[in-house]
Design a protein around this motif. Structure first.
Motif, short mmCIF file in Angstrom:
data_model
loop_
_atom_site.label_atom_id
_atom_site.label_comp_id
_atom_site.label_asym_id
_atom_site.label_seq_id
_atom_site.Cartn_x
_atom_site.Cartn_y
_atom_site.Cartn_z
N TYR A 67 -4.08 5.41 -5.89
CA TYR A 67 -4.81 5.36 -4.63
C TYR A 67 -5.74 4.16 -4.54
O TYR A 67 -5.98 3.65 -3.45
N ILE A 68 -6.25 3.70 -5.67
CA ILE A 68 -7.14 2.53 -5.64
C ILE A 68 -6.36 1.31 -5.18
O ILE A 68 -6.78 0.58 -4.28
N GLY A 89 0.82 -1.21 0.00
CA GLY A 89 0.00 0.00 0.00
C GLY A 89 0.85 1.25 0.00
O GLY A 89 0.56 2.23 -0.70
N LEU A 90 1.91 1.24 0.79
CA LEU A 90 2.82 2.39 0.82
C LEU A 90 3.49 2.61 -0.53
O LEU A 90 3.65 3.75 -0.98
N LEU A 91 3.87 1.53 -1.19
CA LEU A 91 4.49 1.65 -2.52
C LEU A 91 3.56 2.34 -3.50
O LEU A 91 3.97 3.23 -4.25
N VAL A 130 -5.49 7.73 2.69
CA VAL A 130 -5.67 7.57 1.24
C VAL A 130 -7.13 7.79 0.87
O VAL A 130 -7.43 8.45 -0.14
N ALA A 131 -8.05 7.28 1.67
CA ALA A 131 -9.48 7.42 1.38
C ALA A 131 -9.89 8.89 1.30
O ALA A 131 -10.77 9.24 0.50
N GLN A 161 -13.79 5.74 -6.85
CA GLN A 161 -12.47 5.16 -6.57
C GLN A 161 -12.53 4.24 -5.35
O GLN A 161 -11.94 3.17 -5.34
N LEU A 162 -13.25 4.69 -4.31
CA LEU A 162 -13.39 3.85 -3.12
C LEU A 162 -14.11 2.55 -3.45
O LEU A 162 -13.70 1.47 -2.99
N ALA A 163 -15.15 2.63 -4.24
CA ALA A 163 -15.88 1.43 -4.64
C ALA A 163 -14.97 0.48 -5.43
O ALA A 163 -14.99 -0.74 -5.22
N ALA A 164 -14.16 1.05 -6.32
CA ALA A 164 -13.23 0.22 -7.10
C ALA A 164 -12.20 -0.45 -6.21
O ALA A 164 -11.85 -1.62 -6.41
N ALA A 165 -11.72 0.27 -5.21
CA ALA A 165 -10.73 -0.29 -4.29
C ALA A 165 -11.33 -1.43 -3.46
O ALA A 165 -10.69 -2.47 -3.25
N LEU A 166 -12.56 -1.24 -2.99
CA LEU A 166 -13.22 -2.27 -2.20
C LEU A 166 -13.50 -3.51 -3.05
O LEU A 166 -13.34 -4.64 -2.59
N THR A 167 -13.91 -3.30 -4.29
CA THR A 167 -14.14 -4.42 -5.20
C THR A 167 -12.85 -5.17 -5.46
O THR A 167 -12.82 -6.41 -5.44
N ALA A 168 -11.76 -4.43 -5.68
CA ALA A 168 -10.46 -5.07 -5.93
C ALA A 168 -10.01 -5.88 -4.72
O ALA A 168 -9.46 -6.98 -4.88
N ALA A 169 -10.24 -5.38 -3.52
CA ALA A 169 -9.87 -6.12 -2.31
C ALA A 169 -10.69 -7.41 -2.20
O ALA A 169 -10.14 -8.47 -1.88
#
Length: 90
Positions: free
Chosen positions: A41-42, A28-30, A66-67, A74-82
């Motif tokens: 950020y996603i 995440g830091l990278l 980050v959020a 973008q938040l939705a995309a990040a949650l889906t990716a997780a």
């Protein structure tokens, strides 16, 4: 926090094999600092979120930071990716 090329490669390798919360937080830091070539950020949120699920308090803090920089899509995309990443781990 800056990572060497070797550390970056080690984190990517660890995530493929048996990642710890610390490994996921480092990834995440990278992404959040652009050390993977571009700030994403996603991807950063995805890795911080997964690290948080593994108990990383540091990742919880960074996920929040980050959020604050992201919009709803973008938040939705990040949650889906997780969720997608988690589904491939079982």
């Amino acid at each position: 926090m800056a990572f060497t090329d070797v550390e970056t490669a080690q984190v990517h390798d660890a995530v493929k094999i048996d990642p710890t919360g610390e490994d996921l937080c480092k990834l995440g830091l990278l992404y959040s600092t652009g050390q993977c070539g571009v700030i994403d950020y996603i991807e950063a949120h995805k890795w911080f979120n997964l690290a948080s699920l593994m108990g990383s308090d540091t990742a919880k803090y960074y996920r929040s930071e980050v959020a604050a920089e992201m919009d709803g899509d973008q938040l939705a995309a990040a949650l889906t990716a997780a969720r997608e990443w988690l589904s491939t781990r079982h």
